[in-house]
Design an enzyme around this catalytic site. Sequence first.
Site, PDB file in Angstrom:
ATOM      1  N   LYS A 297       0.850  -1.201   0.000  1.00  9.93           N
ATOM      2  CA  LYS A 297       0.000   0.000   0.000  1.00  9.93           C
ATOM      3  C   LYS A 297       0.884   1.249   0.000  1.00  9.93           C
ATOM      4  O   LYS A 297       1.891   1.300   0.719  1.00  9.93           O
ATOM      5  CB  LYS A 297      -0.907  -0.034   1.238  1.00  9.93           C
ATOM      6  CG  LYS A 297      -1.978   1.048   1.269  1.00  9.93           C
ATOM      7  CD  LYS A 297      -2.869   0.872   2.510  1.00  9.93           C
ATOM      8  CE  LYS A 297      -3.967   1.905   2.601  1.00  9.93           C
ATOM      9  NZ  LYS A 297      -4.784   1.753   3.824  1.00  9.93           N
TER      10      LYS A 297
ATOM     11  N   SER B   7      -9.637   1.952   2.864  1.00  4.61           N
ATOM     12  CA  SER B   7      -8.817   2.708   1.941  1.00  4.61           C
ATOM     13  C   SER B   7      -7.831   1.834   1.160  1.00  4.61           C
ATOM     14  O   SER B   7      -7.254   2.274   0.177  1.00  4.61           O
ATOM     15  CB  SER B   7      -8.018   3.765   2.705  1.00  4.61           C
ATOM     16  OG  SER B   7      -7.135   3.161   3.627  1.00  4.61           O
TER      17      SER B   7
ATOM     18  N   SER C 190      -9.588  -0.372   7.155  1.00  7.70           N
ATOM     19  CA  SER C 190      -9.053  -0.253   5.793  1.00  7.70           C
ATOM     20  C   SER C 190      -8.331  -1.481   5.265  1.00  7.70           C
ATOM     21  O   SER C 190      -7.975  -1.525   4.086  1.00  7.70           O
ATOM     22  CB  SER C 190      -8.120   0.953   5.700  1.00  7.70           C
ATOM     23  OG  SER C 190      -8.859   2.138   5.785  1.00  7.70           O
TER      24      SER C 190
END
Lengths: 101, 491
Positions: free
Chosen positions: B80, B155, B179
């Site tokens: 990420k 996210s 997330s």
Amino acid sequence: MAAISREEVAHLARLSRLAVTEEELDTFAGQLDVILQAVAQVGEVAAADIPPTSHSVPLTNVLREDVVTPCLTPEEALSGAPDAEEQRFRVPRILDEEAAS
Amino acid sequence: MTDVTALTATQIAGLVATGETSAVEVTRAHLDRIAAVDDRVNAFLHVDTEGALAAAREVDARRAAGEELGPLAGVPVAVKDVLATRGVPTTVGSKILEGWRPPYDSTIVQRLRAAGTVMLGKTNMDEFAMGSSTEYSAYGPTRNPWDTDRIPGGSGGGSAAALAAYEAPLAIGSDTGGSIRQPGAVTGTVGAKPTYGGTSRYGLVAFSSSLDTPGPCARTVLDAALLHAAIGGHDPRDSTSIPAPVPDVVAAAKLGATGDLSGVRLGVVTEFGGEGAEPGVMAAFNEAVGALTKLGAEIVEVSCPHFRYALPAYYLIAPSECSSNLARFDGVRFGLRVGDDGNRSLEEVMSLTREAGFGPEVKRRIMLGTYALSSGYYDAYYGQAQKVRTLITRDFTAAFEQVDALISPTTPFVAFPLGARTADPYQMYLADLFTIPTNLYGGPGISVPCGLSAGLPVGLQVMAPTMADDRMYRVAAALESAVGTFTPPTL
């Protein structure tokens, strides 16, 4: 809880260092109002005798021996800066015209 | 997809270790897959082809030299974009850090390198990890491989979509309010939020410091456990890192995979009983509860009365911490600078830079946090929210006196169409209704696929006491052994 006004949002934007547009002010005022009304529920439940929890892990100061260790070079530290001069971050002027005169 | 991209991380590591395939071949297969499908998924913000191949060649050389390799050596991983990667662009999904190449690696990335994994690149995310759909990325939304007109969760939608699209067998996420788990649920993959402090935040671009927790994403529970073991553990560079070993999550996942849950008591949270959840989600969840019962688990209903206040408390605490953390993005030391024409003051340049660099959700949360922390409102909002955090922690403590772990649906709804909730921020916030209590408490949580609703994946969440991460892996692996994994339609 009272609704949030457009003027309050403009004040928050100034405090937050955000140069928001007039259109954004209208949008944010409406949205923040909805959010604040929803989150105001927290006031319903927590009595005065409830201690606050700021962190789920007890915080302790982490210290190490004060010895020189390898670290970033000035070039590495400045590598992401928008502007640099003489191995330092170059900032826009700090005083506005009124303060400078 | 080629055969190797369909394999689990465990299988890939096994083939590399025995020399049946090389890390370079595995890496090339995944890079080819990314090239073939990522224009439709947009899971990656940056693909580090050269770095990945160099890392793979190193693993092959180590094997050729007779060195014993770790359990994930040669396995590709997608990271990420919230984690600092030395020399590799790190943007946090934001224009304000466009093009920034950190001069250092985050601890998680250092550990990934030490484990011999091969970093393929950086995955898309909601800007500064604020969002539940990856629609707030400044670089365009990620699409769900199950249906490219739908969101992949957020996210960490990029990491979850990369797994579901078979672009990577492993990925790293970060979980502040759900997330990792929420994208896992809506993409049919596994996502685990470790105990807060069980994984290092050093080099993770901070959103809400008392909540942010990096963790593993994978397509199977065992793979997630192996990744968790590789990245977890104490880090002296993070003052909130817990100085204790990570529980043996890999052994727990293997134990769970035997499908025996005799003697395990699982609590179903009364307050999550259907309110706000789609009927299809509840049906899949209830069926999974039946499967857990067949494995020997005892199901107990447990009341956690303050969980209903978790969402409002979170949306005061997280924005408050973000308004402070994001103050560092001022156009001075890194990233974007706007309006520096020699006539404007530092303050004006700062305001123009932040206006141009931050997207709407980030601005909303900065202003919300500034409001909640401001004089006159602090006690009514932020102070009250911190008290609610105490009450939620007490609910968890009382629950874990009755049961070994808690279970719930991970999300109230399956993946919704792109654009369906962006107009109403509070509707978007509801996506994290079931995941947020765990973040406020600090314990671990995992989402594991448990079924389908209208052809889309549903996740089951297992929540355990702090530092009992192994317990949740055991339950998750047992469920996986009973219901299997779910494969999306071919892209």
